[in-house]
Scaffold this active site. Structure first.
Site, PDB file in Angstrom:
ATOM      1  N   CYS A   7       1.401  -5.501   2.067  1.00  0.00           N
ATOM      2  CA  CYS A   7       0.384  -6.449   1.635  1.00  0.00           C
ATOM      3  C   CYS A   7      -0.838  -5.674   1.172  1.00  0.00           C
ATOM      4  O   CYS A   7      -0.886  -4.444   1.264  1.00  0.00           O
ATOM      5  CB  CYS A   7       0.046  -7.450   2.735  1.00  0.00           C
ATOM      6  SG  CYS A   7      -0.459  -6.693   4.277  1.00  0.00           S
ATOM      7  N   ASN A  80      -2.458  -4.038   7.125  1.00  0.00           N
ATOM      8  CA  ASN A  80      -1.275  -3.794   6.298  1.00  0.00           C
ATOM      9  C   ASN A  80      -0.421  -2.758   7.014  1.00  0.00           C
ATOM     10  O   ASN A  80      -0.889  -1.655   7.279  1.00  0.00           O
ATOM     11  CB  ASN A  80      -1.720  -3.266   4.923  1.00  0.00           C
ATOM     12  CG  ASN A  80      -0.594  -2.678   4.083  1.00  0.00           C
ATOM     13  OD1 ASN A  80      -0.797  -1.740   3.341  1.00  0.00           O
ATOM     14  ND2 ASN A  80       0.601  -3.214   4.212  1.00  0.00           N
ATOM     15  N   GLY A  81       0.810  -3.111   7.364  1.00  0.00           N
ATOM     16  CA  GLY A  81       1.647  -2.108   8.011  1.00  0.00           C
ATOM     17  C   GLY A  81       2.743  -2.692   8.873  1.00  0.00           C
ATOM     18  O   GLY A  81       3.070  -3.878   8.795  1.00  0.00           O
ATOM     19  N   THR A 342       1.926  17.284 -10.239  1.00  0.00           N
ATOM     20  CA  THR A 342       3.260  17.088  -9.657  1.00  0.00           C
ATOM     21  C   THR A 342       3.448  15.669  -9.130  1.00  0.00           C
ATOM     22  O   THR A 342       4.542  15.108  -9.185  1.00  0.00           O
ATOM     23  CB  THR A 342       3.548  18.139  -8.558  1.00  0.00           C
ATOM     24  OG1 THR A 342       4.921  18.067  -8.199  1.00  0.00           O
ATOM     25  CG2 THR A 342       2.694  17.950  -7.333  1.00  0.00           C
TER      26      THR A 342
END
Length: 566
Positions: A7, A80-81, A342
C-alpha cells in the site's frame, strides 16, 4: 486473517496550505494501492491528515487505514508492510485484538512497551506513521533493511510531511523561504516528534532499534526447529537450511496468489524451489507460478526453464527485446527516483516482468532473491577482497545500503504494478546468523563466490546441481542472447542520444556525483526532468570495490567470464 499488503502511506503534520490542495500530491503514489483511497483529517488538529492507498485483500471492513481501535481511541496508525510474527506476539503477550489485521499488534506493543521495544519486536517489513494524540507524539519507523520505503521532509518551522515514495512530497507547498529537503528515512531506525497544538512538530528522538549484525529481539519468541550451536561445517550448513526454510515459510502468509521471480541464478532458484516445497506441505490450493524474462536464447531464460522443470512450477517466460527495454527506461526512472546506473539497468527487466504479471496472471504476492549477494558475498569483486575481514565488512556495508539500490529497485518496480514483494534472504534471523559466522567461512572458495550457501544445499536435490554451482551472471548480460547483451544494446543507443560536448561539460552541469559515461549522463538527464534539484537522494553510485572500475557491470571486470566463455 486480513493483511494490509502493498500500500501507499502519506501524512502531513502542520500544513500551512489547504489540505484539499495538498491531498492531490498523495495521488502520485496511487499505483501502490490501486483498489481504494482514503483521506482522513485528525480530530482537533486541522492542519494534520493521513492519506492511504490500499491494495484490497479480503476484509473490506477492517482493511482501510489509518487503523484505529476502540481500546486506543487516541492512536492512529498508517502502515505499509507485513508483520510475520503478529500471531506469535498476540499469544505471547495475551493481546486482545479487535481486528484480524497484522498491523493492529503495533498498537498493543506501543501501549505496553513504548516505541523502541515495539519496533524491535516486529519480525517483518514495514514503514509506519503512528500518531498518539493523548501524549501528542508522532512516531516514524522503518524495517531493518528498508524493504518498505519511507521519505520525509521537515521545514524549519516544524511542518512534517511523510510518504512511501518521494514523488508524493515533491509538490507539497509550505510557507518557509528555505527549502525543505526530502530525505529517505533511515532503515532500522525510529523517530519521535512532539506534536504542538497548531499541528507543527519538533523532533525529540532519533534512534536505531536494530542493526543487521545483531540477533533481533523477536528471536526470543521464534522457535526454529533443528538449530544447533557450534561452528563446525555440518552444523552451520544445517542451521543455514533451517533458517532459510523458516524465512520462506513465514512469508507464505497471504490470501492472494503467490508467485516467484526466477532468473535462473542461484538465489531466485533457491527461493523458488523452497517455495514450491513448502507450498505443497502447506497444501496451497493453487500451483505456484514462476516468471523469467529475457530474449529467446538468453542464458538466464534457459537456466530458469531447467529450474522450473526440476521443481514443477507453472513457468511463464516473458520475451524482452532491447527496444522494449530502451523504451521503458524513462518510466523506470520515474518510479525508481534514482539515477544509479546498475539499479536502472537491472530495473528495466523487473519492471517489464511485473507489468506482465499484473496484466496476464492473478499472482500478486511475489517472492524474489534480493539480498543474497550482499549477505553471502556474491558479487564477483569479492574474489578481490584483500582479506576475509575486509570482505565481511563490505558485506555489512552493502546490506546497510540496500535501501538505496537493490531493495529500492525491487520495491519500486513491483509496486509500480500493484504487486507485493517478499524477500526471504533478508529475513532478520537468517541474516544475523549468517553474519555471525567466522569471516573465513563466508569468503569465496575455490574460485566460487557464495560457496558456503551453495555447499549448504549440496546433495539436497532442491535445485539442479548445474544451477547450484552456476557462476553469477550480471542481469544486464543474462537477459539477452549470447550474441549481444542488453548492456551493449543500451550503450549503442545512448551513444547517439548524448553528444561529446555534453559529456565535456558534465561536471558543470551536474556537480553532485557527475556522470562519467553517456549512459550515466542520460539517466541523470531523465532524473532531473522528473525530480529537478533532488540529486542528493543518491549519495554515490553503486560500484565494485578493490579494483579500478568506472562501470558497475560485472561484464567490465577482468575476471568476469559469462558461462558461455568458460
Amino acid at each position: 486473517r486480513t493483511r494490509l499488503k502493498m500500500c501507499g502511506i502519506w501524512a502531513l503534520f502542520g500544513s500551512d496550505e489547504c489540505l484539499s490542495v495538498q491531498c492531490t500530491c498523495a495521488m502520485k503514489i496511487a499505483h501502490r494501492g490501486p483498489d481504494a483511497f482514503r483521506f482522513e483529517n485528525v480530530n482537533g488538529f486541522t492542519s494534520c491528515c493521513f492519506g492511504f492507498h490500499r491494495l484490497a485483500i479480503v476484509d473490506p471492513l477492517h482493511g482501510m487505514q489509518p487503523l484505529r481501535v476502540k481500546k486506543f481511541p487516541y492512536l492512529w496508525l498508517c502502515y505499509n508492510g507485513e508483520i510475520y510474527n503478529h500471531q506469535t506476539l498476540k499469544t505471547q503477550f495475551d493481546f486482545d485484538c479487535q481486528t484480524k489485521m497484522d498491523g493492529e499488534v503495533l498498537l498493543h506493543l506501543y501501549d505496553r512497551f513504548g516505541i523502541k521495544k515495539m519496533a524491535s519486536l516486529l519480525d517483518g517489513v514495514f514503514a509506519f506513521i503512528l500518531l498518539d494524540t493523548a501524549n501528542r507524539k508522532v512516531h516514524l519507523g522503518r524495517d531493518t533493511y528498508g524493504v518498505r520505503p519511507l521519505f520525509k521532509f521537515l521545514t524549519d518551522d516544524g511542518f512534517l510531511a511523510v510518504c512511501s515514495e518521494a514523488k508524493g512530497l515533491t509538490q507539497i507547498t509550505h510557507s518557509m523561504e528555505t527549502t525543505a529537503t526530502i530525505v529517505p528515512f533511515l532503515p532500522g531506525h525510529f523517530e519521535v516528534f512532539d506534536l504542538k497544538l497548531n499541528g507543527k512538530v519538533q523532533s525529540i528522538q532519533f534512534e536505531q532499534f536494530h542493526c543487521c549484525t545483531r540477533e533481533p529481539a523477536h528471536a526470543l519468541y521464534d522457535t526454529v526447529e533443528g538449530l544447533s550451536s557450534g561452528v563446525d561445517k555440518e552444523t552451520v550448513k544445517r542451521n543455514i537450511r533451517s533458517l532459510f526454510e523458516n524465512a520462506v515459510r513465514k512469508r507464505l502468509m497471504a490470501h492472494r496468489r503467490i508467485g516467484c521471480l526466477l532468473s535462473g541464478g542461484l538465489d531466485s532458484s533457491l527461493v523458488a524451489a523452497m517455495l514450491l516445497k513448502l507450498s505443497k506441505e502447506e497444501k496451497l490450493p493453487y500451483s505456484i507460478q514462476t516468471f523469467s524474462i529475457g530474449s529467446e536464447d538468453s542464458p538466464d531464460v534457459i537456466a530458469a526453464e531447467k529450474v522450473a522443470a526440476h521443481i514443477g512450477s507453472e513457468h511463464h517466460k516473458v520475451e524482452f527485446t532491447a527496444e522494449e527495454g530502451i523504451k521503458a527506461v524513462e518510466d523506470v526512472i520515474l518510479h525508481l527516483e534514482t539515477y544509479d546506473i546498475t539499479t536502472i539497468r537491472a530495473s528495466v527487466g523487473m519492471y517489464l516482468i511485473s507489468k506482465y504479471i499484473r496484466e496476464k496472471t492473478d499472482s500478486v504476492v511475489i517472492f524474489s532473491g534480493e539480498g543474497s549477494d550482499e549477505l553471502t558475498q556474491g558479487y564477483l569483486y569479492f574474489h578481490k577482497a584483500p582479506s576475509a575481514k575486509a570482505g565481511a565488512e563490505d558485506s555489512v556495508r552493502l546490506l546497510k545500503e540496500l535501501f538505496l539500490f537493490d531493495v529500492l529497485r525491487a520495491d519500486r518496480t513491483t509496486a509500480a504494478h500493484g504487486l507485493e514483494l517478499r524477500v526471504p534472504f533478508l529475513d532478520h534471523r537468517f541474516t544475523a546468523y549468517y553474519l555471525s559466522l567466522p569471516e573465513k567461512m563466508r569468503t569465496p572458495k575455490d574460485g566460487v563466490e557464495k560457496h558456503l550457501l551453495r555447499d549448504s544445499f549440496k546433495g539436497q536435490n532442491l535445485i539442479p546441481d548445474e544451477i547450484l554451482w552456476r557462476r553469477k551472471e550480471a542481469f544486464s548480460d543474462g537477459v539477452m542472447s549470447e550474441k549481444k547483451s542488453w548492456y551493449t544494446c543500451l550503450q549503442e543507443h545512448l551513444d547517439s542520444v548524448v553528444n561529446d560536448d555534453q559529456m565535456e561539460k558534465a561536471e558543470k552541469t551536474f556537480p553532485h556525483i557527475p556522470p562519467k559515461t553517456k549512459e550515466a549522463y542520460y539517466y541523470r538527464q531523465v532524473f532531473e526532468k522528473f525530480y529537478p534539484g533532488q540529486a542528493k537522494w543518491l549519495s554515490h553510485y553503486w560500484m565494485p570495490r578493490w579494483i579500478s572500475a568506472t562501470d558497475p557491470s560485472a561484464r567490465t571486470l577482468s575476471f568476469y567470464k559469462p558461462d558461455k566463455d568458460q
